[in-house]
Write a protein that holds these residues in place. Structure first.
Motif, PDB file in Angstrom:
ATOM      1  N   PRO A 160      87.860  42.337   7.220  1.00  0.00           N
ATOM      2  CA  PRO A 160      88.311  41.268   8.122  1.00  0.00           C
ATOM      3  C   PRO A 160      89.401  40.455   7.427  1.00  0.00           C
ATOM      4  CG  PRO A 160      86.085  40.839   7.322  1.00  0.00           C
ATOM      5  CD  PRO A 160      86.483  42.181   6.801  1.00  0.00           C
ATOM      6  N   ARG A 161      90.360  39.967   8.157  1.00  0.00           N
ATOM      7  CA  ARG A 161      91.464  39.221   7.549  1.00  0.00           C
ATOM      8  C   ARG A 161      91.711  37.924   8.317  1.00  0.00           C
ATOM      9  NH1 ARG A 161      94.177  42.264   3.737  1.00  0.00           N
ATOM     10  NH2 ARG A 161      93.723  44.483   3.819  1.00  0.00           N
ATOM     11  N   PRO A 162      91.207  36.813   7.789  1.00  0.00           N
ATOM     12  CA  PRO A 162      91.497  35.533   8.445  1.00  0.00           C
ATOM     13  C   PRO A 162      92.990  35.222   8.339  1.00  0.00           C
ATOM     14  CG  PRO A 162      90.430  35.177   6.334  1.00  0.00           C
ATOM     15  CD  PRO A 162      90.433  36.659   6.569  1.00  0.00           C
ATOM     16  N   ILE A 193      81.397  47.609  13.434  1.00  0.00           N
ATOM     17  CA  ILE A 193      80.925  46.229  13.545  1.00  0.00           C
ATOM     18  C   ILE A 193      82.043  45.376  14.133  1.00  0.00           C
ATOM     19  CG2 ILE A 193      79.276  46.391  11.654  1.00  0.00           C
ATOM     20  CD1 ILE A 193      81.283  44.848   9.927  1.00  0.00           C
ATOM     21  N   PHE A 194      81.648  44.319  14.790  1.00  0.00           N
ATOM     22  CA  PHE A 194      82.594  43.385  15.384  1.00  0.00           C
ATOM     23  C   PHE A 194      82.407  42.049  14.688  1.00  0.00           C
ATOM     24  CE2 PHE A 194      81.244  46.515  18.453  1.00  0.00           C
ATOM     25  CZ  PHE A 194      82.455  47.060  18.848  1.00  0.00           C
ATOM     26  N   SER A 209      90.668  30.758  15.122  1.00  0.00           N
ATOM     27  CA  SER A 209      89.641  31.793  15.176  1.00  0.00           C
ATOM     28  C   SER A 209      90.298  33.164  15.263  1.00  0.00           C
ATOM     29  CB  SER A 209      88.729  31.566  16.385  1.00  0.00           C
ATOM     30  OG  SER A 209      89.469  31.690  17.579  1.00  0.00           O
ATOM     31  N   GLY A 210      89.476  34.170  15.133  1.00  0.00           N
ATOM     32  CA  GLY A 210      89.971  35.530  15.242  1.00  0.00           C
ATOM     33  C   GLY A 210      88.827  36.514  15.365  1.00  0.00           C
ATOM     34  N   SER A 211      89.171  37.755  15.634  1.00  0.00           N
ATOM     35  CA  SER A 211      88.189  38.833  15.786  1.00  0.00           C
ATOM     36  C   SER A 211      88.754  40.097  15.175  1.00  0.00           C
ATOM     37  CB  SER A 211      87.900  39.100  17.261  1.00  0.00           C
ATOM     38  OG  SER A 211      87.365  37.973  17.880  1.00  0.00           O
ATOM     39  N   ILE A 212      87.867  40.963  14.728  1.00  0.00           N
ATOM     40  CA  ILE A 212      88.284  42.256  14.196  1.00  0.00           C
ATOM     41  C   ILE A 212      87.153  43.260  14.403  1.00  0.00           C
ATOM     42  CG2 ILE A 212      87.477  41.781  11.869  1.00  0.00           C
ATOM     43  CD1 ILE A 212      89.815  43.493  10.841  1.00  0.00           C
ATOM     44  N   THR A 213      87.549  44.487  14.592  1.00  0.00           N
ATOM     45  CA  THR A 213      86.605  45.594  14.612  1.00  0.00           C
ATOM     46  C   THR A 213      86.777  46.314  13.283  1.00  0.00           C
ATOM     47  OG1 THR A 213      86.822  45.825  16.998  1.00  0.00           O
ATOM     48  CG2 THR A 213      85.929  47.712  15.806  1.00  0.00           C
ATOM     49  N   SER A 214      85.676  46.606  12.614  1.00  0.00           N
ATOM     50  CA  SER A 214      85.719  47.227  11.297  1.00  0.00           C
ATOM     51  C   SER A 214      84.614  48.271  11.203  1.00  0.00           C
ATOM     52  CB  SER A 214      85.546  46.146  10.222  1.00  0.00           C
ATOM     53  OG  SER A 214      85.682  46.676   8.930  1.00  0.00           O
ATOM     54  N   ARG A 215      84.603  48.985  10.094  1.00  0.00           N
ATOM     55  CA  ARG A 215      83.530  49.936   9.800  1.00  0.00           C
ATOM     56  C   ARG A 215      82.780  49.426   8.577  1.00  0.00           C
ATOM     57  NH1 ARG A 215      83.122  53.644  13.226  1.00  0.00           N
ATOM     58  NH2 ARG A 215      81.806  55.023  12.023  1.00  0.00           N
TER      59      ARG A 215
END
Length: 140
Positions: free
Chosen positions: A90-92, A119-120, A101-107
């Motif tokens: 994740p990268r703020p 994961i979200f 704020s922000g959102s990311i999809t990662s593994r």
């Protein structure tokens, strides 16, 4: 849960080193140098190298934390060898400001699950306030 806790604690502590501005408090992204220490509940981690744009912190006994330059958790290895990795981490978005704020999809990958699971991650800067830690009280 672990991800949220690590991200919150890391951002809270790391953001505390930025000065407050008169109108809108902002936390500029701090930088680290070899030898800098990060004190966590699990021990004292010392920055031992920069590798592929990652800060690598190590603790006595073999624990490691790999942080992106945006101070996001990329990989962690506990002293007992358990490992977790985020791809992508994740990268703020810096500077941090209340309301941002922000959102990311990662593994989320582990040695037991090398292909990982999706994961979200949502993050939000909710407040700018005094935070008390063993080193003192800081704005964070």
């Amino acid at each position: 849960m672990l991800v949220s806790l690590l991200l919150f604690v890391g951002l809270s502590l790391l953001a505390s080193s930025a000065p407050a501005l008169a109108q809108t408090p902002r936390a500029e992204r701090p930088t680290y140098a070899i030898g800098d220490k990060w004190i966590l509940q699990g021990g004292v981690f010392e920055m031992i190298r920069i590798e592929k744009d990652l800060y690598i912190f190590a603790a006595e006994g073999g624990g490691e934390i790999h942080l992106t330059k945006e101070l996001s958790l990329a990989k962690a290895r506990r002293k007992d060898g358990r490992t977790v990795e985020f791809d992508p981490p994740p990268r703020p978005t810096w500077p941090l400001e209340v309301g941002k704020s922000g959102s990311i999809t990662s593994r989320w990958r582990t040695p037991q699950n090398p292909s990982g699971g999706t994961i979200f991650i949502d993050w939000k800067v909710e407040a700018y306030e005094d935070v008390t830690v063993p080193a003192g009280t800081f704005k964070a």
